[in-house]
Design an enzyme around this catalytic site. Structure first.
Site, PDB file in Angstrom:
ATOM      1  N   LYS A  94       0.828  -1.208   0.000  1.00 47.07           N
ATOM      2  CA  LYS A  94       0.000   0.000   0.000  1.00 47.07           C
ATOM      3  C   LYS A  94       0.864   1.261   0.000  1.00 47.07           C
ATOM      4  CE  LYS A  94      -4.391  -1.809   1.538  1.00 47.07           C
ATOM      5  NZ  LYS A  94      -5.499  -1.801   2.495  1.00 47.07           N
TER       6      LYS A  94
ATOM      7  N   LYS B 272      -3.796 -10.706  -6.368  1.00 49.73           N
ATOM      8  CA  LYS B 272      -5.117 -11.010  -5.810  1.00 49.73           C
ATOM      9  C   LYS B 272      -6.159 -10.031  -6.356  1.00 49.73           C
ATOM     10  CE  LYS B 272      -5.769  -8.329  -1.628  1.00 49.73           C
ATOM     11  NZ  LYS B 272      -6.673  -8.219  -0.528  1.00 49.73           N
TER      12      LYS B 272
ATOM     13  N   LYS C  38     -10.599  -4.890  -4.292  1.00 49.91           N
ATOM     14  CA  LYS C  38     -11.654  -3.926  -4.604  1.00 49.91           C
ATOM     15  C   LYS C  38     -11.089  -2.568  -4.994  1.00 49.91           C
ATOM     16  CE  LYS C  38     -13.287  -4.344   0.149  1.00 49.91           C
ATOM     17  NZ  LYS C  38     -12.380  -3.727   1.099  1.00 49.91           N
TER      18      LYS C  38
END
Ligand code: ATP
Ligand code: LTN
Length: 333
Positions: A115, A197, A200
């Protein structure tokens, strides 16, 4: 809470609309856990703000997520179901646990590193502290088991380490939780890059199937899914990540076993296979979407459910937090 049942905790961040990865990795199993465990389910809005959110969108996503949970069979009367920020003990427990957690440990977390790269202009303290807040969530409810996708394994491990560290430093206080990971479907991958992966908040929304996608969108996205060039429909995640990912999705949505699915598509082309996966997913999503909408339209009901849930959660959480405050030496009036 029933004394003789183990406690199960899970949470999902109300960021964006959920993907079928979230659904397969967690949500679809939640309803079935409710009979066997004391379940505690949360909307992790405090985790969500570790990356920038539009306030109005976050609010809307939180309600939409609550409605989705209920549409998927979570029964607020059978479990504890609440919004994380409604229970102040989470922030308080996080602060207490912060002093038992090392900066180096947090810097090594894969999700933090990922992130930080994706949001290089906003590497904030919350992002780094994310795992400690998650530990606080879990430990506040004396959780025995935590069902999550494989991407959360490292966070669960650090939760266990922090619990053991606290128990050793003071005296046994926390239950040390175990993770539950599904064998197939623990990691659903991006349709366009099956080595990543499905997420969203992925950059390209065509790689993710959202729970809110309509039939045409679902089928279109599956048609474009990346496969390989050997025209053979077999589950082999290492050598055939794209096809295996589609098979994992197909088996979870159809309820068929991997053997059955492989036999069904034996000799068929990728085009037919992708269409079949798209159709089964669209068929299964439609009733969930309709039910979610029905619940969302009843704001008063949802607000009541969340207020009750927060009250129920608070009672348990405060009890654990008071113990912790006593052990660490905070003067109690
Ligand atoms: P974001 O993209 O906002 O980081 P996310 O899609 O990774 O979100 P989370 O809110 O972090 O979703 O995760 C919710 C739950 O869904 C977690 O238990 C996580 O393990 C699970 N999960 C997320 N993505 C997948 C996936 N691709 N396959 C299986 N489980 C998943
Ligand atoms: N970080 C989690 C969401 C989450 C969670 C938790 C999961 C927040 N608190 C406690 C399990 C237990 C994620 O799924 N991304």
């Amino acid at each position: 809470m029933e004394e003789n049942k183990k406690t199960l905790y899970s949470a999902i961040q109300p960021t964006n609309s959920l993907t079928i990865g979230n659904y397969i990795g967690t949500l679809r199993n939640w309803a079935s856990y409710q009979n066997d465990y004391n379940c505690v389910f949360a909307m992790a809005d405090m985790h969500a703000i570790t990356v920038r959110q539009q306030p109005a969108q976050l609010r809307a996503n939180t309600l939409a997520l609550a409605a989705l949970f209920i549409a998927c069979g979570v029964d607020p009367d059978k479990c504890t179901f609440y919004v994380q920020s409604h229970v102040p003990c989470h922030a308080e427990m996080c602060w207490a646990l912060n002093s038992l957690t090392y900066v180096g440990e947090m810097e090594r977390m894969t999700q933090f590193k990922d992130k930080s790269k994706r949001h290089a202009d906003n590497i904030n303290m919350g992002l780094m502290d994310y795992p400690v807040l998650m530990a606080a969530d879990i430990l506040l409810y004396q959780t025995d088991v935590v069902p999550v996708g494989l991407d959360q394994r490292q966070h669960l491990e650090i939760t266990r380490d922090i619990a053991i560290r606290f128990n050793n430093a003071y005296s046994p206080t926390f239950t040390v939780p175990e993770g539950i990971y599904a064998k197939v479907g623990a990691k659903i991958c991006d349709l366009l890059d099956p080595t990543k992966k499905m997420s969203k908040s992925a950059e390209n929304p065509n790689g993710s199937i959202f729970m809110t996608d309509d039939r045409d969108t679902v089928i279109r996205k599956f048609k474009r899914a990346v496969t390989d060039s050997d025209n053979c429909i077999k589950y082999d995640p290492e050598n055939k990540p794209g096809v295996s990912n589609l098979l994992a999705i197909y088996t979870t949505f159809s309820g068929k076993s991997m053997d059955e699915a492989e036999r069904e598509f034996d000799g068929k082309g990728y085009g037919d296979f992708k269409l079949a996966v798209g159709e089964i997913v669209a068929d299964k999503l439609a009733p969930v979407q309709a039910e979610q909408k029905r619940i969302l339209d009843d704001k008063a009901y949802l607000q009541g459910v969340l207020a009750n849930g927060a009250e129920k959660a608070y009672k348990v959480a405060r009890k654990t937090l008071s113990k912790v405050y006593k052990k660490i030496g905070f003067f109690q009036a």
